[in-house]
Design an enzyme around this catalytic site. Structure first.
Site, PDB file in Angstrom:
ATOM      1  CD  GLN A   1     -43.083-120.492 -36.882  1.00 40.57           C
ATOM      2  OE1 GLN A   1     -44.072-121.206 -36.888  1.00 40.57           O
ATOM      3  NE2 GLN A   1     -41.883-120.992 -36.661  1.00 40.57           N
ATOM      4  NE  ARG A   2     -40.712-116.931 -28.946  1.00 39.45           N
ATOM      5  CZ  ARG A   2     -39.775-117.735 -28.445  1.00 39.45           C
ATOM      6  NH1 ARG A   2     -39.857-119.040 -28.642  1.00 39.45           N
ATOM      7  NH2 ARG A   2     -38.790-117.262 -27.747  1.00 39.45           N
TER       8      ARG A   2
ATOM      9  CE  LYS B   1     -53.280-130.733 -55.651  1.00 36.82           C
ATOM     10  NZ  LYS B   1     -53.569-130.305 -54.302  1.00 36.82           N
TER      11      LYS B   1
ATOM     12  CG  ASP C   1     -46.198-123.066 -28.537  1.00 38.90           C
ATOM     13  OD1 ASP C   1     -45.676-122.611 -29.564  1.00 38.90           O
ATOM     14  OD2 ASP C   1     -45.550-123.393 -27.520  1.00 38.90           O
TER      15      ASP C   1
ATOM     16  N   GLY D   1     -46.819-118.814 -20.871  1.00 45.11           N
ATOM     17  CA  GLY D   1     -47.378-120.090 -21.296  1.00 45.11           C
ATOM     18  C   GLY D   1     -47.600-121.036 -20.125  1.00 45.11           C
TER      19      GLY D   1
HETATM   20  P1  ADP Z   1     -43.898-121.222 -21.152  1.00 44.30           P
HETATM   21  O1  ADP Z   1     -44.358-120.401 -20.018  1.00 44.30           O
HETATM   22  O2  ADP Z   1     -43.847-120.470 -22.437  1.00 44.30           O
HETATM   23  O3  ADP Z   1     -44.621-122.558 -21.239  1.00 44.30           O
HETATM   24  P2  ADP Z   1     -41.588-122.632 -20.017  1.00 44.30           P
HETATM   25  O4  ADP Z   1     -42.243-123.972 -19.998  1.00 44.30           O
HETATM   26  O5  ADP Z   1     -40.164-122.582 -20.465  1.00 44.30           O
HETATM   27  O6  ADP Z   1     -42.338-121.574 -20.911  1.00 44.30           O
HETATM   28  O7  ADP Z   1     -41.690-122.047 -18.534  1.00 44.30           O
HETATM   29  C1  ADP Z   1     -41.234-120.740 -18.261  1.00 44.30           C
HETATM   30  C2  ADP Z   1     -40.710-120.679 -16.857  1.00 44.30           C
HETATM   31  O8  ADP Z   1     -41.763-120.942 -15.926  1.00 44.30           O
HETATM   32  C3  ADP Z   1     -39.636-121.695 -16.513  1.00 44.30           C
HETATM   33  O9  ADP Z   1     -38.345-121.313 -16.940  1.00 44.30           O
HETATM   34  C4  ADP Z   1     -39.728-121.704 -15.007  1.00 44.30           C
HETATM   35  O10 ADP Z   1     -39.107-120.552 -14.472  1.00 44.30           O
HETATM   36  C5  ADP Z   1     -41.235-121.578 -14.777  1.00 44.30           C
HETATM   37  N1  ADP Z   1     -41.844-122.896 -14.618  1.00 44.30           N
HETATM   38  C6  ADP Z   1     -42.073-123.825 -15.580  1.00 44.30           C
HETATM   39  N2  ADP Z   1     -42.647-124.936 -15.080  1.00 44.30           N
HETATM   40  C7  ADP Z   1     -42.782-124.719 -13.757  1.00 44.30           C
HETATM   41  C8  ADP Z   1     -43.309-125.489 -12.656  1.00 44.30           C
HETATM   42  N3  ADP Z   1     -43.816-126.713 -12.833  1.00 44.30           N
HETATM   43  N4  ADP Z   1     -43.296-124.938 -11.434  1.00 44.30           N
HETATM   44  C9  ADP Z   1     -42.788-123.698 -11.223  1.00 44.30           C
HETATM   45  N5  ADP Z   1     -42.290-122.910 -12.211  1.00 44.30           N
HETATM   46  C10 ADP Z   1     -42.283-123.408 -13.458  1.00 44.30           C
HETATM   47  O1  F6P Z   2     -43.463-121.951 -26.673  1.00 41.38           O
HETATM   48  C1  F6P Z   2     -43.102-121.100 -27.711  1.00 41.38           C
HETATM   49  C2  F6P Z   2     -41.977-121.690 -28.537  1.00 41.38           C
HETATM   50  O2  F6P Z   2     -41.691-120.796 -29.588  1.00 41.38           O
HETATM   51  C3  F6P Z   2     -42.258-123.093 -29.102  1.00 41.38           C
HETATM   52  O3  F6P Z   2     -43.104-123.057 -30.218  1.00 41.38           O
HETATM   53  C4  F6P Z   2     -40.873-123.572 -29.381  1.00 41.38           C
HETATM   54  O4  F6P Z   2     -40.783-124.972 -29.329  1.00 41.38           O
HETATM   55  C5  F6P Z   2     -40.047-122.957 -28.261  1.00 41.38           C
HETATM   56  O5  F6P Z   2     -40.824-121.867 -27.752  1.00 41.38           O
HETATM   57  C6  F6P Z   2     -38.704-122.463 -28.687  1.00 41.38           C
HETATM   58  O6  F6P Z   2     -38.013-122.052 -27.559  1.00 41.38           O
HETATM   59  P1  F6P Z   2     -36.679-121.172 -27.592  1.00 41.38           P
HETATM   60  O7  F6P Z   2     -37.094-119.759 -27.899  1.00 41.38           O
HETATM   61  O8  F6P Z   2     -36.123-121.328 -26.242  1.00 41.38           O
HETATM   62  O9  F6P Z   2     -35.825-121.714 -28.695  1.00 41.38           O
END
Ligand code: ADP
Ligand code: F6P
Length: 326
Positions: free
Chosen positions: A258-259, A218, A132, A107
């Site tokens: 959902q995941r 309803k 998401d 993500g």
């Molecule tokens: P997602 O990729 O699903 O959005 P997260 O936001 O938790 O999930 O980010 C996943 C991982 O990516 C984090 O635990 C971290 O290791 C890395 N990460 C997140 N934001 C940054 C950032 N601004 N710079 C470098 N690495 C990041």
């Molecule tokens: O980004 C995916 C997601 O499932 C979000 O919808 C939710 O807020 C979050 O991750 C939940 O994170 P965790 O698995 O760490 O509880």
């Protein structure tokens, strides 16, 4: 890291998992082998990269996984990866393994990590994977369609029991700060009210909508609440009980159900096409981009352009949901 030709690539899945990640890993591994590259899998994302948890993968390692939810490479969160020193250590690990380029599937956060590495000279391609659908620049991310189908099935089941008992159900869905899952699910299940983070609603307005559904005769009402909405599910339940809106009140938080699960046809196809495109984009010499779905085509977008933005929800869909709820 070599400046020109690529011989050895690595792939990781990072952040929250989503259905279809295995299909993407399979596509990356097989496409890379097809093009004569060596492929390595990094277990547990940036955490595994720091720890050198990196293993060679061949075609047989990805056999029989296209239909499986989760990720065979596992995933992890490592907040410290935002720090320079962690990123430098990661690059050291890649060099130790002779890895020329990296494919990051994840993500917005994971792609921020990818961009940080790219800026430090690593050749990186991102693949959007998240239920998401908040990643800017792609019509869909891997896993969105499967999550939506899971939500759909759950709401259909809840409607059966809601109707038998004349109840209002509050159904909380995921999406972090993005209302895509809630809004789309609301439209395609015919929910009476949908709450999304992108549009605030007052408690009184929500109460009035549910009460109106009761008075119209309803047999039940469904309220879909995005987890990031301004009103919290628990507070809504309390309000509706206190104000005696007619229906009995029940709450279901769908949560991590959902995941998981088998990816839908759409997600398998998207993951497969994106995985192949990622490898071919690397071979063409590009870096610092994400593969994305635009219409029916797979295109590339600069990571720099994507990070820090959120994919907007369609405001017309909000109007449509309201119009059809009566
Ligand atoms: P997602 O990729 O699903 O959005 P997260 O936001 O938790 O999930 O980010 C996943 C991982 O990516 C984090 O635990 C971290 O290791 C890395 N990460 C997140 N934001 C940054 C950032 N601004 N710079 C470098 N690495 C990041
Ligand atoms: O980004 C995916 C997601 O499932 C979000 O919808 C939710 O807020 C979050 O991750 C939940 O994170 P965790 O698995 O760490 O509880």
């Amino acid at each position: 890291m070599s400046e020109h030709s690529i011989n050895r690539i690595a792939v990781m899945t990072s952040g929250g998992d989503s259905p279809g990640l295995n299909a993407a890993i399979r596509a990356v591994v097989r496409a890379a082998i097809h093009h004569g590259l060596e492929v390595y899998g990094i277990r547990q994302a940036y955490l595994g990269l720091m720890n050198g948890d990196i293993q060679r993968m061949d075609s047989r390692d990805v056999a029989g996984i296209i239909q499986q939810g989760g990720t065979i490479l596992q995933t992890a969160r490592l907040p410290e990866f935002k720090e320079d020193s962690y990123q430098r250590k990661a690059i050291r690990r890649l060099n130790e393994h002779g890895i020329d380029a990296l494919v990051v599937i994840g993500g917005d956060g994971s792609l921020s990590g990818a961009l940080a590495l790219h800026k430090k000279g690593v050749r990186v391609i991102g693949i959007p994977g998240s239920i998401d659908n908040d990643i800017w620049g792609t019509a869909s991310s891997i896993g969105v369609d499967t999550a939506l189908n899971t939500i759909l099935e759950s709401i259909d089941r809840l409607r059966d029991t809601a109707s038998s008992h004349e109840r209002v159900f509050l159904v909380e869905v995921m999406g972090r700060r993005c209302g895509y899952l809630a809004l789309t699910a609301g439209v395609i299940t015919g929910a009476e009210v949908v709450l999304v983070p992108e549009k605030e609603l007052k408690m009184e307005e929500l109460g009035a909508a549910v009460e109106e559904a009761y008075m119209r005769g309803k047999s039940h009402a469904m309220v879909i609440v995005a987890e990031g909405a301004n009103l919290k599910t628990e507070d809504i339940a309390q309000y509706l009980v206190q104000h005696d809106i007619g229906f009995e009140v029940r709450t279901t938080i769908l949560g991590h159900v959902q995941r998981g699960g088998r990816p839908t046809a759409f997600d398998r196809q998207l993951a497969t096409r994106m995985g192949v495109a990622a490898v071919e984009t690397l071979i063409k010499g590009e870096s610092g981009v994400m593969v994305a779905l635009e219409g029916t085509s797979i295109v590339t977008r600069e990571l720099e352009e994507i990070i820090g933005k959120q994919r907007p929800i369609n405001p017309q869909l909000i109007e449509l949901a309201n119009m059809l709820a009566h």
